[in-house]
Design a protein around this motif. Structure first.
Motif, PDB file in Angstrom:
ATOM      1  N   UNK A   1       0.849  -1.203   0.000  1.00  0.00           N
ATOM      2  CA  UNK A   1       0.000   0.000   0.000  1.00  0.00           C
ATOM      3  C   UNK A   1       0.879   1.244   0.000  1.00  0.00           C
ATOM      4  N   UNK A   2       1.639   1.402  -1.059  1.00  0.00           N
ATOM      5  CA  UNK A   2       2.511   2.556  -1.220  1.00  0.00           C
ATOM      6  C   UNK A   2       1.815   3.575  -2.123  1.00  0.00           C
ATOM      7  N   UNK A   3       2.179   4.864  -2.019  1.00  0.00           N
ATOM      8  CA  UNK A   3       1.529   5.879  -2.857  1.00  0.00           C
ATOM      9  C   UNK A   3       1.553   5.555  -4.350  1.00  0.00           C
ATOM     10  N   UNK A   4       2.651   4.955  -4.822  1.00  0.00           N
ATOM     11  CA  UNK A   4       2.755   4.647  -6.251  1.00  0.00           C
ATOM     12  C   UNK A   4       1.694   3.654  -6.721  1.00  0.00           C
ATOM     13  N   UNK A   5       1.161   2.848  -5.821  1.00  0.00           N
ATOM     14  CA  UNK A   5       0.178   1.832  -6.199  1.00  0.00           C
ATOM     15  C   UNK A   5      -1.214   2.417  -6.425  1.00  0.00           C
ATOM     16  N   UNK A   6      -1.431   3.665  -5.976  1.00  0.00           N
ATOM     17  CA  UNK A   6      -2.670   4.387  -6.281  1.00  0.00           C
ATOM     18  C   UNK A   6      -3.910   3.764  -5.645  1.00  0.00           C
ATOM     19  N   UNK A   7      -3.746   3.195  -4.463  1.00  0.00           N
ATOM     20  CA  UNK A   7      -4.876   2.567  -3.774  1.00  0.00           C
ATOM     21  C   UNK A   7      -5.985   3.562  -3.426  1.00  0.00           C
ATOM     22  N   UNK A   8      -5.676   4.791  -2.965  1.00  0.00           N
ATOM     23  CA  UNK A   8      -6.767   5.720  -2.648  1.00  0.00           C
ATOM     24  C   UNK A   8      -7.695   5.981  -3.835  1.00  0.00           C
ATOM     25  N   UNK A   9      -7.138   6.171  -5.018  1.00  0.00           N
ATOM     26  CA  UNK A   9      -7.987   6.421  -6.189  1.00  0.00           C
ATOM     27  C   UNK A   9      -8.730   5.164  -6.623  1.00  0.00           C
ATOM     28  N   UNK A  10      -8.142   3.993  -6.363  1.00  0.00           N
ATOM     29  CA  UNK A  10      -8.892   2.758  -6.618  1.00  0.00           C
ATOM     30  C   UNK A  10     -10.113   2.702  -5.701  1.00  0.00           C
ATOM     31  N   UNK A  11      -9.934   3.037  -4.438  1.00  0.00           N
ATOM     32  CA  UNK A  11     -11.058   3.025  -3.493  1.00  0.00           C
ATOM     33  C   UNK A  11     -12.138   3.999  -3.948  1.00  0.00           C
ATOM     34  N   UNK A  12     -11.728   5.209  -4.341  1.00  0.00           N
ATOM     35  CA  UNK A  12     -12.709   6.215  -4.773  1.00  0.00           C
ATOM     36  C   UNK A  12     -13.400   5.794  -6.072  1.00  0.00           C
ATOM     37  N   UNK A  13     -12.624   5.228  -7.011  1.00  0.00           N
ATOM     38  CA  UNK A  13     -13.215   4.786  -8.270  1.00  0.00           C
ATOM     39  C   UNK A  13     -14.181   3.630  -8.069  1.00  0.00           C
ATOM     40  N   UNK A  14     -13.781   2.671  -7.226  1.00  0.00           N
ATOM     41  CA  UNK A  14     -14.672   1.533  -6.919  1.00  0.00           C
ATOM     42  C   UNK A  14     -15.971   2.017  -6.288  1.00  0.00           C
ATOM     43  N   UNK A  15     -15.876   2.915  -5.319  1.00  0.00           N
ATOM     44  CA  UNK A  15     -17.075   3.404  -4.629  1.00  0.00           C
ATOM     45  C   UNK A  15     -18.045   4.047  -5.613  1.00  0.00           C
ATOM     46  N   UNK A  16     -17.518   4.824  -6.539  1.00  0.00           N
ATOM     47  CA  UNK A  16     -18.389   5.463  -7.525  1.00  0.00           C
ATOM     48  C   UNK A  16     -18.992   4.442  -8.491  1.00  0.00           C
TER      49      UNK A  16
ATOM     50  N   UNK B   1     -14.270   8.177   3.130  1.00  0.00           N
ATOM     51  CA  UNK B   1     -15.249   8.714   2.183  1.00  0.00           C
ATOM     52  C   UNK B   1     -16.223   7.656   1.659  1.00  0.00           C
ATOM     53  N   UNK B   2     -15.944   6.377   1.919  1.00  0.00           N
ATOM     54  CA  UNK B   2     -16.760   5.291   1.359  1.00  0.00           C
ATOM     55  C   UNK B   2     -18.152   5.294   2.002  1.00  0.00           C
ATOM     56  N   UNK B   3     -19.228   5.274   1.194  1.00  0.00           N
ATOM     57  CA  UNK B   3     -20.580   5.215   1.763  1.00  0.00           C
ATOM     58  C   UNK B   3     -20.752   4.013   2.685  1.00  0.00           C
ATOM     59  N   UNK B   4     -21.554   4.182   3.708  1.00  0.00           N
ATOM     60  CA  UNK B   4     -21.657   3.176   4.764  1.00  0.00           C
ATOM     61  C   UNK B   4     -22.244   1.854   4.289  1.00  0.00           C
ATOM     62  N   UNK B   5     -23.006   1.873   3.182  1.00  0.00           N
ATOM     63  CA  UNK B   5     -23.617   0.616   2.730  1.00  0.00           C
ATOM     64  C   UNK B   5     -22.662  -0.233   1.898  1.00  0.00           C
ATOM     65  N   UNK B   6     -21.479   0.314   1.577  1.00  0.00           N
ATOM     66  CA  UNK B   6     -20.500  -0.448   0.798  1.00  0.00           C
ATOM     67  C   UNK B   6     -19.532  -1.147   1.749  1.00  0.00           C
TER      68      UNK B   6
END
Length: 381
Positions: A214-229, A258-263
């Protein structure tokens, strides 16, 4: 007289971490392949951490496996020993070539040295590393390019970046693609998939998988945001499972908040090695939207497990994925769009799974070992 005789090579395996992350997979895969060809192309000695002694002795019946001093389990001591104790050991075992598999090497080895430089992202993506790590690895790469007789890299993209950014000598760089252990990473059975879902508490729920540091280069935060949307408005939204090492990306916690509670988002940490095929191959999509990789072993391993892969066309990743994976950008909006398209198209997921599985067979540790042996022979001469 050395003509026609395999080179005597000492491999320094003391940099392998206990968690068998990227460098561990590389060293284990390479040594396993060398063990299968040992005697035909190389006369091998390996120095390892004491915790790996039994593993490598079993893996390399035709090689001399030597325990390193206990202190080298700690990184500062290992780096000091690399400069002093390792050259002495190379002399003691009669090494004609010393191979350092993780960026650094002795400044005065007493014999030709080859070094594996895994990527150039410390230069191409500097903002994704903390200052001390960036400074250390930049210096190590520059030193190895200057000091080593030959440099081994895992992709053409890495070779080209070293040439472009650091004016590296292309005639001293060898490209050795990583392989994948087809026994460890395979298309899983339904039983293997079910076991992993049960272990993760998912039951019969579907999920999107990420496996890696889980390093910044792996872009996990944007994966989380993209998945949630992508899944927020679905009747039965698939979970996101972020597995692997803890890393040091503080933005992950902000994205999770930021992830909605139902996810449902799971962070199980390290998974057992035996569970990886079921985890990767059981996912609707294995997502890896990295900013850039020196090779991209996680996507190759996911392909070998017959997982449909979504990644980025950055640096080496297209060399590994080719036409057998789906591509997206690093932006969360685009990740959401492309992930949605995959989740809505079962036929495409099945097609990618088959194409990736077939392509993964082209990457073998035996082929990688052959390139290493050739590089060692050139270094000796």
């Amino acid at each position: 007289m050395t003509a026609g005789r395999p080179p005597r090579v000492l491999i320094d395996a003391t940099s392998v971490p206990a968690d068998r992350g990227g460098v561990g997979r590389y060293v284990d895969g390479l040594l396993g392949a060398l063990g299968r060809v040992c005697g035909s192309g190389v006369d091998l000695a390996v120095v390892s951490l004491r915790t790996d002694l039994e593993r490598y002795t079993r893996m390399l019946p035709g090689a001399e496996v030597i325990p390193a001093p206990a202190a080298v389990a700690h990184r500062p001591a290992r780096l000091a020993w690399e400069q002093t104790g390792l050259p002495l050991l190379a002399q003691q075992v009669g090494a004609e070539v010393l191979h350092s598999p993780f960026y650094t090497c002795p400044l005065r080895a007493g014999c030709p040295v080859t070094v594996t430089v895994h990527d150039a992202t410390f230069f191409t993506e500097p903002e994704h590393y903390d200052k001390s790590r960036r400074t250390f690895f930049r210096s190590a790469i520059k030193t190895s390019l200057r000091r080593a007789n030959r440099v081994i890299v895992p992709s053409k993209a890495t070779r080209d970046e070293l040439i472009r950014l650091l004016d590296a000598d292309p005639t001293r760089i060898d490209v050795a693609y990583h392989g994948v252990d087809q026994a460890a990473f395979h298309a899983p059975s339904e039983e293997e998939k079910a076991r992993v879902r049960a272990r993760l508490g998912l039951g019969s729920s579907s999920y999107v998988a990420f496996l890696g540091a889980k390093e910044p280069r792996k872009n996990v935060p944007n994966l989380i945001r993209g998945w949630a949307r992508a899944v927020a408005d679905r009747e039965n939204p698939p979970a996101l499972v972020i597995a692997g090492g803890q890393g040091h990306d503080d933005d992950i916690d902000r994205a999770v908040a930021e992830v909605p509670s139902h996810l449902r988002l799971l962070r199980p940490g390290y998974l057992r090695y035996a569970d990886l095929p079921g985890f990767l191959g059981g996912a609707l999509v294995a997502a890896y939207p990295s900013y850039g990789e020196g090779f991209g072993l996680p996507i190759l391993e996911a392909m070998a497990c017959a997982a449909p892969v979504l990644t980025t066309p950055r640096l080496s990743l297209p060399e590994v994925g080719g036409d057998a994976v789906a591509y997206t950008s690093e932006d969360p909006e685009q990740i959401a769009t492309d992930l949605t398209a995959l989740l809505d198209d079962e036929q495409r997921r099945l097609s990618l799974a088959k194409a990736g599985f077939d392509r993964a067979k082209e990457f073998t540790w035996e082929s990688s070992a052959e390139v290493h042996i050739a590089a060692w022979s050139r270094a000796r001469s």
